[in-house]
Design a protein around this motif. Structure first.
Motif, PDB file in Angstrom:
ATOM      1  N   ASN A  33       0.836  -1.178   0.000  1.00 33.26           N
ATOM      2  CA  ASN A  33       0.000   0.000   0.000  1.00 33.26           C
ATOM      3  C   ASN A  33       0.881   1.242   0.000  1.00 33.26           C
ATOM      4  O   ASN A  33       1.632   1.478   0.932  1.00 33.26           O
ATOM      5  CB  ASN A  33      -0.902  -0.013   1.247  1.00 33.26           C
ATOM      6  CG  ASN A  33      -1.848   1.166   1.277  1.00 33.26           C
ATOM      7  OD1 ASN A  33      -1.919   1.943   0.337  1.00 33.26           O
ATOM      8  ND2 ASN A  33      -2.570   1.298   2.378  1.00 33.26           N
ATOM      9  N   LYS A  34       0.781   2.060  -1.036  1.00 35.79           N
ATOM     10  CA  LYS A  34       1.634   3.235  -1.152  1.00 35.79           C
ATOM     11  C   LYS A  34       1.028   4.461  -0.467  1.00 35.79           C
ATOM     12  O   LYS A  34       1.665   5.492  -0.384  1.00 35.79           O
ATOM     13  CB  LYS A  34       1.889   3.550  -2.629  1.00 35.79           C
ATOM     14  CG  LYS A  34       2.659   2.467  -3.370  1.00 35.79           C
ATOM     15  CD  LYS A  34       2.894   2.864  -4.813  1.00 35.79           C
ATOM     16  CE  LYS A  34       3.658   1.781  -5.556  1.00 35.79           C
ATOM     17  NZ  LYS A  34       3.887   2.149  -6.976  1.00 35.79           N
ATOM     18  N   GLU A  39      -3.495  10.384  10.117  1.00 34.08           N
ATOM     19  CA  GLU A  39      -2.930  11.711  10.319  1.00 34.08           C
ATOM     20  C   GLU A  39      -1.406  11.618  10.381  1.00 34.08           C
ATOM     21  O   GLU A  39      -0.859  10.763  11.063  1.00 34.08           O
ATOM     22  CB  GLU A  39      -3.472  12.324  11.610  1.00 34.08           C
ATOM     23  CG  GLU A  39      -4.964  12.617  11.575  1.00 34.08           C
ATOM     24  CD  GLU A  39      -5.315  13.699  10.568  1.00 34.08           C
ATOM     25  OE1 GLU A  39      -4.493  14.621  10.388  1.00 34.08           O
ATOM     26  OE2 GLU A  39      -6.399  13.607   9.958  1.00 34.08           O
ATOM     27  N   VAL A  40      -0.739  12.500   9.673  1.00 34.43           N
ATOM     28  CA  VAL A  40       0.720  12.529   9.665  1.00 34.43           C
ATOM     29  C   VAL A  40       1.174  13.899  10.159  1.00 34.43           C
ATOM     30  O   VAL A  40       0.778  14.925   9.603  1.00 34.43           O
ATOM     31  CB  VAL A  40       1.289  12.269   8.257  1.00 34.43           C
ATOM     32  CG1 VAL A  40       2.812  12.286   8.298  1.00 34.43           C
ATOM     33  CG2 VAL A  40       0.777  10.953   7.709  1.00 34.43           C
ATOM     34  N   GLU A  41       1.984  13.930  11.199  1.00 33.57           N
ATOM     35  CA  GLU A  41       2.549  15.176  11.683  1.00 33.57           C
ATOM     36  C   GLU A  41       3.993  15.257  11.173  1.00 33.57           C
ATOM     37  O   GLU A  41       4.905  14.675  11.741  1.00 33.57           O
ATOM     38  CB  GLU A  41       2.508  15.236  13.209  1.00 33.57           C
ATOM     39  CG  GLU A  41       1.098  15.296  13.773  1.00 33.57           C
ATOM     40  CD  GLU A  41       1.083  15.495  15.268  1.00 33.57           C
ATOM     41  OE1 GLU A  41       2.173  15.679  15.850  1.00 33.57           O
ATOM     42  OE2 GLU A  41      -0.006  15.469  15.854  1.00 33.57           O
ATOM     43  N   TYR A  42       4.156  15.971  10.081  1.00 31.48           N
ATOM     44  CA  TYR A  42       5.465  16.067   9.448  1.00 31.48           C
ATOM     45  C   TYR A  42       6.369  17.041  10.190  1.00 31.48           C
ATOM     46  O   TYR A  42       5.943  18.124  10.603  1.00 31.48           O
ATOM     47  CB  TYR A  42       5.328  16.553   8.007  1.00 31.48           C
ATOM     48  CG  TYR A  42       4.801  15.545   7.033  1.00 31.48           C
ATOM     49  CD1 TYR A  42       5.553  14.437   6.685  1.00 31.48           C
ATOM     50  CD2 TYR A  42       3.551  15.710   6.440  1.00 31.48           C
ATOM     51  CE1 TYR A  42       5.084  13.514   5.770  1.00 31.48           C
ATOM     52  CE2 TYR A  42       3.072  14.799   5.530  1.00 31.48           C
ATOM     53  CZ  TYR A  42       3.836  13.700   5.192  1.00 31.48           C
ATOM     54  OH  TYR A  42       3.364  12.785   4.292  1.00 31.48           O
ATOM     55  N   THR A  76       5.292  19.156  -2.358  1.00 30.00           N
ATOM     56  CA  THR A  76       5.020  19.197  -0.920  1.00 30.00           C
ATOM     57  C   THR A  76       4.340  17.909  -0.490  1.00 30.00           C
ATOM     58  O   THR A  76       3.219  17.612  -0.924  1.00 30.00           O
ATOM     59  CB  THR A  76       4.124  20.395  -0.564  1.00 30.00           C
ATOM     60  OG1 THR A  76       4.736  21.603  -1.029  1.00 30.00           O
ATOM     61  CG2 THR A  76       3.924  20.487   0.944  1.00 30.00           C
ATOM     62  N   LYS A  77       4.994  17.138   0.376  1.00 28.80           N
ATOM     63  CA  LYS A  77       4.448  15.847   0.788  1.00 28.80           C
ATOM     64  C   LYS A  77       3.101  15.983   1.487  1.00 28.80           C
ATOM     65  O   LYS A  77       2.212  15.151   1.312  1.00 28.80           O
ATOM     66  CB  LYS A  77       5.437  15.121   1.710  1.00 28.80           C
ATOM     67  CG  LYS A  77       6.704  14.656   1.022  1.00 28.80           C
ATOM     68  CD  LYS A  77       7.555  13.754   1.914  1.00 28.80           C
ATOM     69  CE  LYS A  77       6.931  12.382   2.056  1.00 28.80           C
ATOM     70  NZ  LYS A  77       7.865  11.413   2.680  1.00 28.80           N
ATOM     71  N   ALA A  78       2.949  17.021   2.294  1.00 33.34           N
ATOM     72  CA  ALA A  78       1.715  17.192   3.055  1.00 33.34           C
ATOM     73  C   ALA A  78       0.504  17.438   2.165  1.00 33.34           C
ATOM     74  O   ALA A  78      -0.637  17.301   2.616  1.00 33.34           O
ATOM     75  CB  ALA A  78       1.868  18.334   4.055  1.00 33.34           C
ATOM     76  N   ASP A  79       0.732  17.788   0.904  1.00 32.33           N
ATOM     77  CA  ASP A  79      -0.375  18.036  -0.021  1.00 32.33           C
ATOM     78  C   ASP A  79      -0.917  16.762  -0.642  1.00 32.33           C
ATOM     79  O   ASP A  79      -1.902  16.810  -1.391  1.00 32.33           O
ATOM     80  CB  ASP A  79       0.082  18.972  -1.150  1.00 32.33           C
ATOM     81  CG  ASP A  79       0.322  20.393  -0.670  1.00 32.33           C
ATOM     82  OD1 ASP A  79      -0.148  20.728   0.430  1.00 32.33           O
ATOM     83  OD2 ASP A  79       0.977  21.162  -1.406  1.00 32.33           O
ATOM     84  N   HIS A  80      -0.281  15.616  -0.355  1.00 35.40           N
ATOM     85  CA  HIS A  80      -0.635  14.371  -1.045  1.00 35.40           C
ATOM     86  C   HIS A  80      -1.040  13.277  -0.056  1.00 35.40           C
ATOM     87  O   HIS A  80      -0.371  13.071   0.953  1.00 35.40           O
ATOM     88  CB  HIS A  80       0.551  13.878  -1.885  1.00 35.40           C
ATOM     89  CG  HIS A  80       0.996  14.856  -2.937  1.00 35.40           C
ATOM     90  ND1 HIS A  80       0.509  14.840  -4.217  1.00 35.40           N
ATOM     91  CD2 HIS A  80       1.874  15.889  -2.874  1.00 35.40           C
ATOM     92  CE1 HIS A  80       1.073  15.819  -4.916  1.00 35.40           C
ATOM     93  NE2 HIS A  80       1.902  16.466  -4.118  1.00 35.40           N
ATOM     94  N   LYS A  81      -2.125  12.598  -0.366  1.00 34.72           N
ATOM     95  CA  LYS A  81      -2.518  11.434   0.433  1.00 34.72           C
ATOM     96  C   LYS A  81      -1.623  10.242   0.141  1.00 34.72           C
ATOM     97  O   LYS A  81      -1.494   9.346   0.971  1.00 34.72           O
ATOM     98  CB  LYS A  81      -3.982  11.070   0.162  1.00 34.72           C
ATOM     99  CG  LYS A  81      -4.982  12.070   0.705  1.00 34.72           C
ATOM    100  CD  LYS A  81      -6.403  11.584   0.502  1.00 34.72           C
ATOM    101  CE  LYS A  81      -7.405  12.561   1.113  1.00 34.72           C
ATOM    102  NZ  LYS A  81      -8.799  12.105   0.911  1.00 34.72           N
TER     103      LYS A  81
END
Length: 241
Positions: A33-34, A39-42, A76-81
């Motif tokens: 699963n990619k 929730e991810v707190e970067y 931006t990683k936070a912009d992507h699921k």
């Protein structure tokens, strides 16, 4: 959480939790699963020319100036699921796409970058051989001090002038070792930690952590016996005054 304290935890965790995509591996050991649906707190991280940088948001910036533009953030990683697991040049965790990157006057771009008006400092460089290769601090350090590990802010004691002179001379010479390797070799970097702050001649500061069991530092390097003894000797002075 206190922002300064969080920034050090970000340094410790960024390589393990962001660069290698371990948060995906933990959720999906088979790697099928990619996507990550929780929730991810970067931590605030960017990559440029193969170097991984963390934001230093607790340092005074008034003595630092912008140099030449070097590029901009393109992903931006936070912009992507379903963010890509391995960061690429121009990637950031939180910075907006289009954020301009600049040199920091007086420092190599491989050590420090401006991202807009935010200061980012290198914490991983595959081409670095010494801590100075990573940080570009030789000849720039004014003093070093112990700070509180409880809040990451309170000054406990400056090194004596004699001890500071030795630390300032020897710390940049230490052999750089990627934190992933240090973490593995020390079986999790366990043990008590001392928090220290390096103050530069330009007024900017850098928080470092010293592990008493290894003994080693993050930014990652093993301490020489001389530096290990020096840190312990200076630490004792806090409680004798």
């Amino acid at each position: 959480m206190n922002l300064k304290r969080y920034s050090v935890f970000a340094i410790l965790a960024a390589v393990l939790l962001l660069v290698s995509g371990i948060w995906i591996v933990l959720r999906d050991p088979a790697g099928q699963n990619k996507c990550f649906f929780g929730e991810v707190e970067y931590a605030p991280v960017l990559q440029w020319n193969g170097v991984i940088y963390n934001e230093n948001w607790d340092t005074p910036l008034t003595g630092l100036k912008k140099g030449k533009p070097v590029g901009e953030i393109t992903y931006t990683k936070a912009d992507h699921k379903c963010p890509r697991k391995v960061m690429q040049d121009g990637d950031a965790t939180l910075l907006d796409v289009g954020t301009k990157l600049y040199e920091v006057t007086g420092y190599k771009a491989s050590a420090r970058l401006w991202a807009g008006d935010r200061l980012y400092e290198a914490n991983s460089n595959p081409n670095a051989k010494t801590l100075n290769d990573l940080l570009d601090v030789a000849g720039k350090i004014k003093t070093v001090r112990f700070i509180s590990g409880m809040d990451g802010t309170t000054h406990l004691m400056d090194f004596t002038p004699e001890a500071a002179e030795i630390f300032i001379r020897e710390f940049p010479k230490l052999k750089y070792i990627p934190f992933q390797e240090l973490y593995k070799q020390t079986k999790g970097w366990v043990g008590a930690n001392y928090w220290l702050e390096i103050e530069m001649k330009d007024g900017s500061t850098m928080t470092i952590v010293y592990n008493t069991l290894s003994p080693s530092f993050n930014p990652p390097a093993y301490a020489t016996p001389e530096l290990a003894a020096l840190v312990e000797q200076q630490r004792k002075l806090i409680y004798t005054k």
